[in-house]
Write an enzyme that holds these catalytic residues in place. Structure first.
Site, PDB file in Angstrom:
ATOM      1  N   HIS A   1     -11.947  -5.924   4.128  1.00  0.00           N
ATOM      2  CA  HIS A   1     -11.894  -6.976   3.117  1.00  0.00           C
ATOM      3  C   HIS A   1     -10.845  -8.010   3.507  1.00  0.00           C
ATOM      4  O   HIS A   1      -9.762  -7.673   3.981  1.00  0.00           O
ATOM      5  CB  HIS A   1     -11.562  -6.389   1.739  1.00  0.00           C
ATOM      6  CG  HIS A   1     -11.897  -7.313   0.616  1.00  0.00           C
ATOM      7  ND1 HIS A   1     -10.975  -8.171   0.074  1.00  0.00           N
ATOM      8  CD2 HIS A   1     -13.067  -7.527  -0.046  1.00  0.00           C
ATOM      9  CE1 HIS A   1     -11.557  -8.867  -0.896  1.00  0.00           C
ATOM     10  NE2 HIS A   1     -12.822  -8.498  -0.987  1.00  0.00           N
ATOM     11  N   HIS A   2     -11.195  -9.292   3.313  1.00  0.00           N
ATOM     12  CA  HIS A   2     -10.333 -10.385   3.776  1.00  0.00           C
ATOM     13  C   HIS A   2      -8.981 -10.405   3.063  1.00  0.00           C
ATOM     14  O   HIS A   2      -8.023 -11.018   3.537  1.00  0.00           O
ATOM     15  CB  HIS A   2     -11.043 -11.730   3.571  1.00  0.00           C
ATOM     16  CG  HIS A   2     -10.702 -12.755   4.599  1.00  0.00           C
ATOM     17  ND1 HIS A   2      -9.423 -12.950   5.075  1.00  0.00           N
ATOM     18  CD2 HIS A   2     -11.472 -13.657   5.258  1.00  0.00           C
ATOM     19  CE1 HIS A   2      -9.426 -13.930   5.968  1.00  0.00           C
ATOM     20  NE2 HIS A   2     -10.660 -14.363   6.099  1.00  0.00           N
ATOM     21  N   SER A   3      -8.872  -9.742   1.917  1.00  0.00           N
ATOM     22  CA  SER A   3      -7.593  -9.692   1.210  1.00  0.00           C
ATOM     23  C   SER A   3      -6.539  -8.927   1.999  1.00  0.00           C
ATOM     24  O   SER A   3      -5.333  -9.108   1.795  1.00  0.00           O
ATOM     25  CB  SER A   3      -7.761  -9.047  -0.170  1.00  0.00           C
ATOM     26  OG  SER A   3      -8.278  -7.729  -0.044  1.00  0.00           O
TER      27      SER A   3
ATOM     28  N   VAL B   1     -14.865 -12.323   0.460  1.00  0.00           N
ATOM     29  CA  VAL B   1     -15.164 -12.380   1.896  1.00  0.00           C
ATOM     30  C   VAL B   1     -14.776 -11.072   2.586  1.00  0.00           C
ATOM     31  O   VAL B   1     -13.709 -10.511   2.344  1.00  0.00           O
ATOM     32  CB  VAL B   1     -14.431 -13.559   2.562  1.00  0.00           C
ATOM     33  CG1 VAL B   1     -14.802 -13.665   4.043  1.00  0.00           C
ATOM     34  CG2 VAL B   1     -14.766 -14.869   1.836  1.00  0.00           C
TER      35      VAL B   1
END
Length: 506
Positions: free
Chosen positions: A159-161, A43
């Protein structure tokens, strides 16, 4: 464009030797952050900034090293450690801004038909790519394109991380300053604290009545939590939402996304809120519930003669199960000022993905009284407030990760999302005009791509406006602008009903 195709099957180790990498403290990625690197959960968060003036890329480049890059996550690689069974860790590195800031050359012929469509298509093209893992996983696209509501557009892709959506938007706002006072960070409306029965000092009620209320509150908390956890486990195993025209199909997470948004009056939402003694989130959920009901009634009625629709006579199927997955970060928000201090004064601020699930049901039905949509939404969210669902679902995910590994944990999370229909969030924004390094902000529209849902809805307020952002899989929802119009029309129905009944004055 510094990007690669999203369909790569697995992560590769990243070389970290050489001058680019600084000797710094290495920290492992949280389990939730690692989850966002799985192929079925890759995601990316998108932050669309409409600006009131043309963008000067050089000014942006001069300011980023003193703000955003001071946050460790935006100046760190995510490195696979082969010595520890493929675990990942953060490793600080020097950032080359020329590899993160993209200023595309725009062909004027592409703008003749519709600049708004050009920006939409540009973002949709971004959603077919993923960020390069050999550098910090974010980029910024600067488009000097005049749209219907802005002189230029900036697009952050993260980036969702790196963090949850709420924290990332807060960090972005912490990089901005009020245009009326460049020394002040944006002010965000706080949630009013309601009196707590459990934490009462004794002035809430007296004696026996207070103790009974405490016991009743505790019993409800335990019961609702048990019910919600059982529903979560059932959803992870077999319980699916109704297969409506807006439910994603298998593999939807790999499809391109179209991100569209509409703007409604925040004052109109406050009018309804005050008339019915609710919150802005209650009203936003009511708008969503009404808009989805109207839209689905139209989709189910395709090919049929339009005879009008009422509560008892419409095209909707009975007993539609439609739920939104809400990903809640359990780490307490540090606030915009703390994030600004972290960048300005090198102080510390807690950060990370500690994500729990909340499954929020929507009642899909047409209502003759439009205010019933809001009342039902309030009842649903009040019920969810009396539950520890997010904490327990986070714990279940953690246990699954430790016992069975990241693949199984990812599979469970993916199953939860594919068995529900959509994702929803509502974020409060600045109460005054702010600027992005000297560029006044016209609007802010957060979205995402890479999720298995075919529909994600984000509501973001800014001054006296509420932006409703839709991220859709067009193979499932081919007319997202119509859905956005249905939300706008729903709020108008609420406002008209409140005014006509004299519940409050405009």
């Amino acid at each position: 464009m510094e990007s690669i195709r999203r369909r790569k099957p697995s992560l590769k180790p990243i070389e970290t030797k050489g001058k680019a990498t600084e000797a710094a403290e290495e920290e492992p990625l949280s389990p939730s952050a690692r989850l966002f690197h799985e192929p079925n959960f890759n995601v990316h968060v998108i932050g669309i900034m409409g600006l009131k003036s043309r963008i000067n890329p050089q000014v942006i480049k001069e300011h980023l090293p003193h703000t955003l890059l001071k946050h460790p996550r935006f100046s760190s690689l995510q490195v696979v450690d082969e010595k520890k069974n493929g675990e990942m860790k953060w490793v600080r590195t020097k950032v080359d801004l020329d590899k993160h800031i993209v200023v595309p050359q725009v062909d004027e012929q592409n703008l003749q038909e519709s600049p708004d469509k050009f920006v939409e298509n540009y973002i949709q093209n971004l959603s077919t790519t993923t960020l390069d893992k050999s550098k910090p996983m974010w980029d910024l696209h600067l488009l000097n394109v005049k749209t219907s509501d802005a002189e230029a557009v900036g697009i952050f892709r993260i980036h969702h991380s790196i963090g949850d959506g709420t924290s990332l938007i807060s960090l972005l706002l912490a990089c901005m300053r009020q245009t009326a006072d460049p020394d002040k960070v944006p002010t965000i409306p706080g949630n009013k604290k309601r009196p707590s029965i459990i934490n009462s000092s004794g002035h809430f009620t007296k004696g026996l009545q207070r103790n009974v209320m405490k016991i009743w509150y505790f019993m409800k908390l335990v019961w609702y939590t048990m019910v919600d956890v059982l529903m979560f486990m059932a959803t992870a195993m077999f319980l699916k939402d109704t297969n409506t025209p807006i439910k994603g199909r298998p593999g939807s997470e790999f499809n391109p996304r179209r991100i569209v948004y509409g703007t409604v009056s925040l004052d109109d939402m406050k009018l309804v809120k005050n008339a019915l003694n609710m919150t802005i989130t209650d009203v936003a959920l009511g708008v969503t519930q009404a808009g989805l009901s109207i839209y689905l009634n139209r989709r189910y009625g395709e090919g049929k003669k339009d005879k009008g629709a009422t509560e008892k006579n419409n095209n909707l199927h009975k007993n539609i199960r439609l739920r939104s997955t809400i990903l809640m970060n359990l780490r307490p928000s540090v606030g915009i000022q703390a994030l600004a201090d972290m960048m300005d004064k090198d102080t510390e601020a807690k950060w990370g993905n500690w994500v729990g699930f909340v499954l929020l049901p929507f009642k899909i039905a047409l209502r003759d009284d439009p205010l019933d949509y809001v009342r039902e939404a309030k009842a649903t969210i009040d019920r969810k407030k009396n539950s520890l669902e997010a904490i327990y679902t986070f714990s279940i995910s953690e246990i699954a990760l430790k016992l069975f590994g990241i693949k199984t944990s990812s599979s469970i999370s993916h199953k939860i999302i594919t068995n529900t229909t959509m994702c929803f969030s509502c974020l409060p924004g600045p109460q005054e005009e702010i600027g992005f390094y000297g560029h006044p902000l016209a609007n802010l529209a957060p979205g995402s791509y890479g999720q298995p849902h075919a529909l994600m809805i984000n509501c973001q307020s800014y001054i006296n406006k509420m932006t409703i952002v839709l991220s859709v899989d067009e193979s499932v929802i081919p007319d997202p602008h119509q859905l956005a119009d249905d939300f706008e029309q729903s709020l108008k129905l609420f406002k008209d009903a409140v005014v006509e009944r004299g519940l409050c004055h405009e």
